[in-house]
Design a protein around this motif. Sequence first.
Motif, PDB file in Angstrom:
ATOM      1  N   ALA A  16       0.812  -1.220   0.000  1.00 58.25           N
ATOM      2  CA  ALA A  16       0.000   0.000   0.000  1.00 58.25           C
ATOM      3  C   ALA A  16       0.849   1.276   0.000  1.00 58.25           C
ATOM      4  O   ALA A  16       0.432   2.297  -0.547  1.00 58.25           O
ATOM      5  N   THR A  17       2.018   1.211   0.607  1.00 59.33           N
ATOM      6  CA  THR A  17       2.845   2.411   0.763  1.00 59.33           C
ATOM      7  C   THR A  17       4.318   2.083   0.542  1.00 59.33           C
ATOM      8  O   THR A  17       4.728   0.923   0.652  1.00 59.33           O
ATOM      9  N   PRO A  18       5.131   3.100   0.283  1.00 52.48           N
ATOM     10  CA  PRO A  18       6.571   2.870   0.195  1.00 52.48           C
ATOM     11  C   PRO A  18       7.149   2.308   1.498  1.00 52.48           C
ATOM     12  O   PRO A  18       8.060   1.481   1.464  1.00 52.48           O
ATOM     13  N   GLU A  19       6.623   2.733   2.646  1.00 55.73           N
ATOM     14  CA  GLU A  19       7.108   2.198   3.931  1.00 55.73           C
ATOM     15  C   GLU A  19       6.881   0.691   4.006  1.00 55.73           C
ATOM     16  O   GLU A  19       7.776  -0.062   4.411  1.00 55.73           O
ATOM     17  N   GLU A  20       5.700   0.249   3.611  1.00 52.03           N
ATOM     18  CA  GLU A  20       5.433  -1.197   3.592  1.00 52.03           C
ATOM     19  C   GLU A  20       6.340  -1.894   2.587  1.00 52.03           C
ATOM     20  O   GLU A  20       6.792  -3.019   2.819  1.00 52.03           O
ATOM     21  N   GLY A  21       6.624  -1.212   1.483  1.00 52.92           N
ATOM     22  CA  GLY A  21       7.536  -1.773   0.487  1.00 52.92           C
ATOM     23  C   GLY A  21       8.937  -1.942   1.040  1.00 52.92           C
ATOM     24  O   GLY A  21       9.604  -2.948   0.795  1.00 52.92           O
ATOM     25  N   ARG A  22       9.382  -0.971   1.806  1.00 53.35           N
ATOM     26  CA  ARG A  22      10.720  -1.052   2.414  1.00 53.35           C
ATOM     27  C   ARG A  22      10.780  -2.190   3.421  1.00 53.35           C
ATOM     28  O   ARG A  22      11.758  -2.932   3.482  1.00 53.35           O
ATOM     29  N   GLN A  23       9.730  -2.320   4.219  1.00 55.85           N
ATOM     30  CA  GLN A  23       9.672  -3.420   5.184  1.00 55.85           C
ATOM     31  C   GLN A  23       9.688  -4.769   4.466  1.00 55.85           C
ATOM     32  O   GLN A  23      10.366  -5.711   4.905  1.00 55.85           O
ATOM     33  N   LEU A  24       8.961  -4.857   3.348  1.00 61.90           N
ATOM     34  CA  LEU A  24       8.959  -6.101   2.571  1.00 61.90           C
ATOM     35  C   LEU A  24      10.347  -6.375   1.998  1.00 61.90           C
ATOM     36  O   LEU A  24      10.807  -7.519   1.998  1.00 61.90           O
ATOM     37  N   ALA A  25      11.029  -5.333   1.548  1.00 62.49           N
ATOM     38  CA  ALA A  25      12.381  -5.501   1.007  1.00 62.49           C
ATOM     39  C   ALA A  25      13.322  -6.091   2.051  1.00 62.49           C
ATOM     40  O   ALA A  25      14.124  -6.981   1.757  1.00 62.49           O
ATOM     41  N   ILE A  26      13.223  -5.601   3.272  1.00 61.50           N
ATOM     42  CA  ILE A  26      14.057  -6.133   4.354  1.00 61.50           C
ATOM     43  C   ILE A  26      13.707  -7.591   4.609  1.00 61.50           C
ATOM     44  O   ILE A  26      14.596  -8.447   4.748  1.00 61.50           O
ATOM     45  N   LYS A  27      12.421  -7.897   4.636  1.00 59.13           N
ATOM     46  CA  LYS A  27      11.982  -9.278   4.873  1.00 59.13           C
ATOM     47  C   LYS A  27      12.488 -10.207   3.766  1.00 59.13           C
ATOM     48  O   LYS A  27      13.005 -11.297   4.043  1.00 59.13           O
ATOM     49  N   LEU A  28      12.363  -9.773   2.516  1.00 62.15           N
ATOM     50  CA  LEU A  28      12.833 -10.604   1.410  1.00 62.15           C
ATOM     51  C   LEU A  28      14.335 -10.840   1.488  1.00 62.15           C
ATOM     52  O   LEU A  28      14.817 -11.950   1.226  1.00 62.15           O
ATOM     53  N   SER A  29      15.074  -9.808   1.861  1.00 64.84           N
ATOM     54  CA  SER A  29      16.523  -9.946   1.998  1.00 64.84           C
ATOM     55  C   SER A  29      16.882 -10.953   3.083  1.00 64.84           C
ATOM     56  O   SER A  29      17.800 -11.763   2.921  1.00 64.84           O
ATOM     57  N   ARG A  30      16.148 -10.917   4.175  1.00 64.23           N
ATOM     58  CA  ARG A  30      16.403 -11.864   5.269  1.00 64.23           C
ATOM     59  C   ARG A  30      16.029 -13.284   4.860  1.00 64.23           C
ATOM     60  O   ARG A  30      16.720 -14.249   5.206  1.00 64.23           O
ATOM     61  N   LEU A  31      14.943 -13.413   4.094  1.00 60.27           N
ATOM     62  CA  LEU A  31      14.504 -14.746   3.672  1.00 60.27           C
ATOM     63  C   LEU A  31      15.507 -15.399   2.730  1.00 60.27           C
ATOM     64  O   LEU A  31      15.716 -16.613   2.799  1.00 60.27           O
ATOM     65  N   ILE A  32      16.149 -14.613   1.861  1.00 60.17           N
ATOM     66  CA  ILE A  32      17.114 -15.211   0.949  1.00 60.17           C
ATOM     67  C   ILE A  32      18.348 -15.704   1.705  1.00 60.17           C
ATOM     68  O   ILE A  32      18.937 -16.722   1.352  1.00 60.17           O
ATOM     69  N   ILE A  71      10.464  -3.957  -5.770  1.00 59.66           N
ATOM     70  CA  ILE A  71       9.131  -3.766  -5.193  1.00 59.66           C
ATOM     71  C   ILE A  71       8.538  -2.437  -5.657  1.00 59.66           C
ATOM     72  O   ILE A  71       7.355  -2.365  -6.018  1.00 59.66           O
ATOM     73  N   ALA A  72       9.342  -1.385  -5.678  1.00 65.53           N
ATOM     74  CA  ALA A  72       8.863  -0.080  -6.134  1.00 65.53           C
ATOM     75  C   ALA A  72       8.381  -0.163  -7.579  1.00 65.53           C
ATOM     76  O   ALA A  72       7.316   0.380  -7.920  1.00 65.53           O
ATOM     77  N   ALA A  73       9.133  -0.828  -8.427  1.00 60.99           N
ATOM     78  CA  ALA A  73       8.726  -0.979  -9.826  1.00 60.99           C
ATOM     79  C   ALA A  73       7.414  -1.766  -9.922  1.00 60.99           C
ATOM     80  O   ALA A  73       6.527  -1.404 -10.698  1.00 60.99           O
ATOM     81  N   ALA A  74       7.293  -2.822  -9.133  1.00 58.90           N
ATOM     82  CA  ALA A  74       6.063  -3.629  -9.146  1.00 58.90           C
ATOM     83  C   ALA A  74       4.852  -2.811  -8.702  1.00 58.90           C
ATOM     84  O   ALA A  74       3.722  -3.088  -9.109  1.00 58.90           O
ATOM     85  N   ASN A  75       5.087  -1.793  -7.899  1.00 59.19           N
ATOM     86  CA  ASN A  75       4.013  -0.943  -7.384  1.00 59.19           C
ATOM     87  C   ASN A  75       3.868   0.350  -8.190  1.00 59.19           C
ATOM     88  O   ASN A  75       3.235   1.307  -7.725  1.00 59.19           O
ATOM     89  N   ASN A  76       4.466   0.390  -9.380  1.00 60.71           N
ATOM     90  CA  ASN A  76       4.437   1.583 -10.234  1.00 60.71           C
ATOM     91  C   ASN A  76       4.862   2.820  -9.435  1.00 60.71           C
ATOM     92  O   ASN A  76       4.291   3.894  -9.576  1.00 60.71           O
ATOM     93  N   TYR A  77       5.822   2.610  -8.563  1.00 65.42           N
ATOM     94  CA  TYR A  77       6.394   3.671  -7.731  1.00 65.42           C
ATOM     95  C   TYR A  77       5.320   4.409  -6.917  1.00 65.42           C
ATOM     96  O   TYR A  77       5.427   5.591  -6.640  1.00 65.42           O
ATOM     97  N   TRP A  78       4.265   3.703  -6.558  1.00 65.53           N
ATOM     98  CA  TRP A  78       3.160   4.173  -5.719  1.00 65.53           C
ATOM     99  C   TRP A  78       2.466   5.411  -6.296  1.00 65.53           C
ATOM    100  O   TRP A  78       1.998   6.271  -5.583  1.00 65.53           O
ATOM    101  N   ARG A  79       2.370   5.447  -7.615  1.00 61.77           N
ATOM    102  CA  ARG A  79       1.654   6.559  -8.259  1.00 61.77           C
ATOM    103  C   ARG A  79       0.169   6.339  -8.224  1.00 61.77           C
ATOM    104  O   ARG A  79      -0.367   5.320  -8.261  1.00 61.77           O
TER     105      ARG A  79
END
Length: 79
Positions: A16-32, A71-79
């Motif tokens: 929904a938001t860039p903040e949630e996107g950043r949190q997801l990015a951290i989670k994905l990095s940890r999962l890998i 993630i930002a690209a997938a979210n069309n940069y939250w436009r």
Amino acid sequence: MSDQITLVPGNTLLTATPEEGRQLAIKLSRLIIKATQPDDAIRGQLRGVYANDAAMLIAAGQTVAIEFATIAAANNYWR
């Protein structure tokens, strides 16, 4: 690997938001990292190594940044 790791939680990169996107990015990095080194004890031993190495910490930040860009690209940069 007997225990499957879900590498994309909820099977979506949409947030929904860039903040949630950043949190997801951290989670994905940890999962890998978990998928690459599934042994909890070994990951625990290595934590002390990278926690004191600036280059390794920068590399971790770069990994999060790459995930966030995706993630930002997938979210069309939250436009």
